[in-house]
Scaffold this motif. Structure first.
Motif, PDB file in Angstrom:
ATOM      1  N   ASP A 266      50.690  43.139  43.280  1.00  0.00           N
ATOM      2  CA  ASP A 266      49.630  44.003  43.809  1.00  0.00           C
ATOM      3  C   ASP A 266      48.678  44.447  42.699  1.00  0.00           C
ATOM      4  OD1 ASP A 266      51.740  45.456  42.759  1.00  0.00           O
ATOM      5  OD2 ASP A 266      51.568  47.115  44.180  1.00  0.00           O
ATOM      6  N   ALA A 267      49.187  44.596  41.486  1.00  0.00           N
ATOM      7  CA  ALA A 267      48.305  44.906  40.366  1.00  0.00           C
ATOM      8  C   ALA A 267      47.371  43.737  40.089  1.00  0.00           C
ATOM      9  CB  ALA A 267      49.123  45.234  39.121  1.00  0.00           C
ATOM     10  N   LEU A 268      47.901  42.529  40.111  1.00  0.00           N
ATOM     11  CA  LEU A 268      47.074  41.353  39.866  1.00  0.00           C
ATOM     12  C   LEU A 268      45.987  41.208  40.917  1.00  0.00           C
ATOM     13  CD1 LEU A 268      46.722  38.885  38.010  1.00  0.00           C
ATOM     14  CD2 LEU A 268      48.196  37.613  39.599  1.00  0.00           C
ATOM     15  N   ARG A 269      46.313  41.525  42.167  1.00  0.00           N
ATOM     16  CA  ARG A 269      45.300  41.432  43.228  1.00  0.00           C
ATOM     17  C   ARG A 269      44.143  42.381  42.966  1.00  0.00           C
ATOM     18  NH1 ARG A 269      49.865  40.373  46.588  1.00  0.00           N
ATOM     19  NH2 ARG A 269      50.247  42.586  46.971  1.00  0.00           N
ATOM     20  N   LEU A 270      44.459  43.618  42.557  1.00  0.00           N
ATOM     21  CA  LEU A 270      43.391  44.572  42.267  1.00  0.00           C
ATOM     22  C   LEU A 270      42.617  44.159  41.019  1.00  0.00           C
ATOM     23  CD1 LEU A 270      41.821  47.167  42.710  1.00  0.00           C
ATOM     24  CD2 LEU A 270      43.650  48.409  41.526  1.00  0.00           C
ATOM     25  N   LEU A 271      43.321  43.796  39.967  1.00  0.00           N
ATOM     26  CA  LEU A 271      42.652  43.414  38.727  1.00  0.00           C
ATOM     27  C   LEU A 271      41.721  42.222  38.939  1.00  0.00           C
ATOM     28  CD1 LEU A 271      45.745  43.735  36.372  1.00  0.00           C
ATOM     29  CD2 LEU A 271      43.679  45.142  36.223  1.00  0.00           C
ATOM     30  N   SER A 272      42.091  41.337  39.853  1.00  0.00           N
ATOM     31  CA  SER A 272      41.282  40.148  40.100  1.00  0.00           C
ATOM     32  C   SER A 272      39.958  40.458  40.766  1.00  0.00           C
ATOM     33  CB  SER A 272      42.068  39.159  40.971  1.00  0.00           C
ATOM     34  OG  SER A 272      43.248  38.731  40.328  1.00  0.00           O
ATOM     35  N   THR A 273      39.810  41.644  41.309  1.00  0.00           N
ATOM     36  CA  THR A 273      38.545  42.018  41.947  1.00  0.00           C
ATOM     37  C   THR A 273      37.598  42.734  41.003  1.00  0.00           C
ATOM     38  OG1 THR A 273      39.286  44.206  42.712  1.00  0.00           O
ATOM     39  CG2 THR A 273      39.795  42.321  44.127  1.00  0.00           C
ATOM     40  N   LEU A 274      38.046  43.072  39.794  1.00  0.00           N
ATOM     41  CA  LEU A 274      37.202  43.833  38.882  1.00  0.00           C
ATOM     42  C   LEU A 274      36.151  42.922  38.254  1.00  0.00           C
ATOM     43  CD1 LEU A 274      39.848  46.072  37.067  1.00  0.00           C
ATOM     44  CD2 LEU A 274      38.620  46.504  39.210  1.00  0.00           C
ATOM     45  N   PRO A 275      34.971  43.452  37.951  1.00  0.00           N
ATOM     46  CA  PRO A 275      33.908  42.634  37.357  1.00  0.00           C
ATOM     47  C   PRO A 275      34.272  42.136  35.969  1.00  0.00           C
ATOM     48  CG  PRO A 275      33.038  44.712  38.223  1.00  0.00           C
ATOM     49  CD  PRO A 275      34.520  44.835  38.238  1.00  0.00           C
ATOM     50  N   LEU A 276      33.826  40.954  35.641  1.00  0.00           N
ATOM     51  CA  LEU A 276      33.934  40.494  34.267  1.00  0.00           C
ATOM     52  C   LEU A 276      33.175  41.461  33.355  1.00  0.00           C
ATOM     53  CD1 LEU A 276      33.411  36.629  34.495  1.00  0.00           C
ATOM     54  CD2 LEU A 276      35.555  37.923  34.460  1.00  0.00           C
ATOM     55  N   GLY A 277      33.689  41.666  32.159  1.00  0.00           N
ATOM     56  CA  GLY A 277      33.114  42.621  31.243  1.00  0.00           C
ATOM     57  C   GLY A 277      33.746  43.998  31.354  1.00  0.00           C
ATOM     58  N   THR A 278      34.562  44.236  32.397  1.00  0.00           N
ATOM     59  CA  THR A 278      35.219  45.524  32.560  1.00  0.00           C
ATOM     60  C   THR A 278      36.074  45.848  31.330  1.00  0.00           C
ATOM     61  OG1 THR A 278      35.260  45.419  34.973  1.00  0.00           O
ATOM     62  CG2 THR A 278      36.928  46.809  33.928  1.00  0.00           C
ATOM     63  N   LEU A 279      35.950  47.073  30.844  1.00  0.00           N
ATOM     64  CA  LEU A 279      36.649  47.484  29.631  1.00  0.00           C
ATOM     65  C   LEU A 279      38.156  47.551  29.875  1.00  0.00           C
ATOM     66  CD1 LEU A 279      35.827  48.467  26.727  1.00  0.00           C
ATOM     67  CD2 LEU A 279      36.290  50.785  27.574  1.00  0.00           C
ATOM     68  N   VAL A 280      38.923  47.068  28.892  1.00  0.00           N
ATOM     69  CA  VAL A 280      40.381  47.159  28.895  1.00  0.00           C
ATOM     70  C   VAL A 280      40.792  47.813  27.582  1.00  0.00           C
ATOM     71  CG1 VAL A 280      42.556  45.908  28.955  1.00  0.00           C
ATOM     72  CG2 VAL A 280      40.608  45.083  30.310  1.00  0.00           C
ATOM     73  N   LEU A 281      41.461  48.938  27.671  1.00  0.00           N
ATOM     74  CA  LEU A 281      41.950  49.657  26.495  1.00  0.00           C
ATOM     75  C   LEU A 281      43.436  49.392  26.329  1.00  0.00           C
ATOM     76  CD1 LEU A 281      40.134  53.116  26.830  1.00  0.00           C
ATOM     77  CD2 LEU A 281      39.627  51.284  25.215  1.00  0.00           C
ATOM     78  N   LEU A 282      43.797  48.693  25.271  1.00  0.00           N
ATOM     79  CA  LEU A 282      45.195  48.417  24.937  1.00  0.00           C
ATOM     80  C   LEU A 282      45.590  49.422  23.865  1.00  0.00           C
ATOM     81  CD1 LEU A 282      44.945  44.521  24.661  1.00  0.00           C
ATOM     82  CD2 LEU A 282      45.872  45.817  26.591  1.00  0.00           C
ATOM     83  N   GLN A 283      46.398  50.398  24.231  1.00  0.00           N
ATOM     84  CA  GLN A 283      46.702  51.502  23.319  1.00  0.00           C
ATOM     85  C   GLN A 283      48.209  51.682  23.151  1.00  0.00           C
ATOM     86  OE1 GLN A 283      44.398  54.420  25.594  1.00  0.00           O
ATOM     87  NE2 GLN A 283      42.927  54.482  23.931  1.00  0.00           N
TER      88      GLN A 283
END
Length: 283
Positions: A266-283
């Motif tokens: 379900d996380a992958l399904r949501l993430l797959s709808t986000l626009p390219l260029g969307t910020l990802v913070l790996l902290q």
């Protein structure tokens, strides 16, 4: 630690790129993103807000001949470093419509060219700073946290948009959160890199979306603009770290990957709808 090649399938070389134009979300609004492109019933694509028109400046007439490509396959030691790797942005992203010069400083010499496509997907990069008609953007090349300046003007056509989304990954807590503005719209326990091949930290972004047709561990791979700092290759690819699924839920909450972030379906399904260029913070 010396980088080395990984032959396992954590993030394979890209196979077939999704047929739907993900850039249509940012450039045109409500076009479908992944629904209908892989046979899956994915959520409808969210809309991105239009950003202010790009200021028009003097044409940037840099000869791109001989400049190295700032791509996920590139290694550009002369690139600048992200000045605030833990900070959020205002969500402005740029679509590079054709190869453009990347400069070390506004008005300074060009050190690379940013290609219009990455892994078969249109190039969208997040803006992390502005100076007059210059935009500082994150780059998808090595070393990690690379950045550079692009002149926004008639000689460097770009499409600007603003996405309200952000992906936060707390690597230590093994938790991924998707935010829309200040609102949390999804949160999951995820799998991260092992101590020997940790997930890299810092500010990156959703670079591409690839439908996996050869292996079956994840129907969609979401490569990020960052790389493993342990392996120089995953299965023949450039060692690009990604968000992707995994068939065994026992990996969620564990440090077991080669650096990628493994997410539930379900996380992958949501993430797959986000626009390219969307910020990802790996902290």
């Amino acid at each position: 630690m010396t980088a080395r090649t990984r032959s396992a399938r954590t993030t394979p070389a890209p196979r077939r790129v999704l047929g739907c134009a993900r850039s249509s979300l940012l450039a045109g609004g409500l076009a479908a993103l992944l629904a209908g492109c892989g046979g899956g019933a994915l959520p409808p694509a969210p809309a991105a807000e239009s950003a202010a028109p790009a200021p028009v400046g003097q044409a940037d007439r840099v000869d791109l001949t001989g400049l190295p490509a700032a791509s996920t396959f590139g290694d550009i030691d002369s690139a600048g470093t992200d000045p605030a790797p833990d900070a959020a942005t205002d969500g402005v992203v740029l679509r590079v419509e054709r190869d453009v010069a990347v400069h070390g400083t506004p008005g300074g010499p060009a050190f690379a060219k940013l290609p219009a496509m990455q892994l078969g997907n249109p190039t969208w990069v997040p803006v992390i700073a502005r100076h007059a008609d210059w935009a500082q953007v994150l780059l998808p090349s090595r070393p990690n946290s690379s950045s550079g300046w692009i002149r926004v003007g008639p000689a460097n056509p770009v499409t600007q948009a603003r996405t309200p989304y952000r992906v936060d990954v707390d690597v230590d807590a093994k938790r991924l959160v998707v935010r829309e503005g200040d609102r949390e719209i999804g949160a999951w326990t995820v799998g991260v890199g092992s101590p020997d091949s940790p997930t890299p930290r810092g500010r990156t972004y959703l670079m591409a979306a690839i439908e996996e047709t050869v292996t079956d561990f994840s129907p969609i791979i979401l490569p990020l603009g960052t790389h493993s700092e342990t392996f120089n290759s995953y299965g023949g690819g450039p060692g690009t770290v990604a968000l992707h699924g995994w068939p065994d839920p026992a990996v969620f909450g564990e440090e077991a990957s080669d650096g990628c972030v493994r997410v539930p379906p379900d996380a992958l399904r949501l993430l797959s709808t986000l626009p390219l260029g969307t910020l990802v913070l790996l902290q």
